[in-house]
Design an enzyme around this catalytic site. Structure first.
Site, PDB file in Angstrom:
ATOM      1  N   GLU A 165      -4.662  -8.827   2.857  1.00 57.03           N
ATOM      2  CA  GLU A 165      -5.698  -8.509   3.835  1.00 57.03           C
ATOM      3  C   GLU A 165      -6.898  -9.450   3.777  1.00 57.03           C
ATOM      4  O   GLU A 165      -7.409  -9.883   4.820  1.00 57.03           O
ATOM      5  CB  GLU A 165      -6.153  -7.053   3.655  1.00 57.03           C
ATOM      6  CG  GLU A 165      -5.181  -6.027   4.219  1.00 57.03           C
ATOM      7  CD  GLU A 165      -4.010  -5.718   3.299  1.00 57.03           C
ATOM      8  OE1 GLU A 165      -3.186  -4.866   3.654  1.00 57.03           O
ATOM      9  OE2 GLU A 165      -3.901  -6.352   2.211  1.00 57.03           O
ATOM     10  N   GLU A 202       0.825  -1.204   0.000  1.00 53.01           N
ATOM     11  CA  GLU A 202       0.000   0.000   0.000  1.00 53.01           C
ATOM     12  C   GLU A 202       0.864   1.261   0.000  1.00 53.01           C
ATOM     13  O   GLU A 202       0.578   2.213  -0.728  1.00 53.01           O
ATOM     14  CB  GLU A 202      -0.947  -0.018   1.195  1.00 53.01           C
ATOM     15  CG  GLU A 202      -1.946  -1.180   1.132  1.00 53.01           C
ATOM     16  CD  GLU A 202      -3.288  -0.846   1.738  1.00 53.01           C
ATOM     17  OE1 GLU A 202      -4.208  -0.511   0.964  1.00 53.01           O
ATOM     18  OE2 GLU A 202      -3.393  -0.921   2.976  1.00 53.01           O
TER      19      GLU A 202
END
Length: 266
Positions: free
Chosen positions: A140, A120
């Site tokens: 995730e 990210e």
């Protein structure tokens, strides 16, 4: 210079080097690391002597994402920094480049794991270099979590949507070569040389007119979602003033005199 126990800061000429420094946890994000990153971005923006930033990790890893033990409620190192987070609840998003875009070019130098929060963060960088054994991925969903650091928005704008959705929905790891093939990173280099390559790129940027570099970066991002007509109009607004700077005149003189330019940010 700023820095914390999990984020080291040093200068290499006109380049600010920010190092995620928690190798025993594969540089998993901690509160001290986030505070250090936040302060590092602000330092780069405020200091005109800094012309580029390199973001890297210590100990053969880039970043393994958030500290899941802390997320599970087992505490997070650096509680003495919690007042900073209370004073600015957006600090962690600014640190991860979700809510902040540095005005100087940012180059990621990746070795080893760069997953979850690591993948990210690099989406907020401008140029990305990785050692051939580096790994990427957004894990995730495999843990019942959501990649809330911006990936569902930014990733599809940076790589083809089919690749973005596969990365987001499968949570599988990607090799450096595969990450380069889909456009997530730009350079794959021998292991252990990502930082050196990133610093070389930074030096090439540093040799250019800093006002021009910053204006070009700003134009690329601010026109990304515009129509072509609106983008071209915005480009003229951003670009025209650069031609009136002393740096532009110095660049022309240096070219005519066949010498390196001496840019002064003027």
């Amino acid at each position: 210079m700023s820095g914390t126990e999990h984020l080291t800061v040093r200068r290499e000429g006109a380049t600010l080097v920010l190092t995620l420094d928690r190798p025993d946890a594969r540089n998993a994000l901690s509160l001290p690391m986030l505070v250090g990153l936040h302060d590092g971005w602000l330092e780069a923006d405020a200091d005109d002597a800094i012309r580029s930033v390199v973001l890297t990790g210590a100990g053969g890893a880039f970043c393994a994402g958030m500290d899941l033990k802390a997320l599970a409620g087992n505490g997070m190192a650096g509680q003495e920094h919690r007042d900073r987070l209370k004073a600015d609840p957006d600090l962690h998003w600014k640190a991860m480049l979700r809510h902040h875009r540095p005005r100087k070019p940012v180059i990621a130098a990746v070795e080893g794991p760069c997953v979850a929060g690591g993948t990210e963060i690099i989406q907020g960088t401008d140029i990305r270099v990785a050692g051939e054994s580096a790994t990427f991925g957004l894990f995730e969903v495999r843990r019942g979590l959501f990649p809330i650091g911006g990936s569902t928005v930014r990733l599809q704008r940076q790589i083809p949507r089919t690749h973005a959705l596969e990365m987001l929905l499968t949570g599988r790891p990607y090799s450096a070569r595969e990450a380069a093939d889909i456009g997530l990173i730009g350079h794959v280099v021998p292991d252990g040389t990502a930082l050196a390559e990133a610093l070389e790129i930074a030096e090439r940027i540093n040799a250019c007119g800093p006002l021009a570099v910053e204006a070009v970066k700003a134009s690329v991002y601010e026109t990304a979602d515009m129509t072509e007509a609106d983008g071209l109009a915005a480009e003229l607004e951003r670009g025209r003033p650069v031609f009136d700077t002393a740096d532009a005149k110095e660049g022309a003189r240096a070219f005519a005199e066949k010498r390196p330019p001496d840019f002064k940010r003027a």
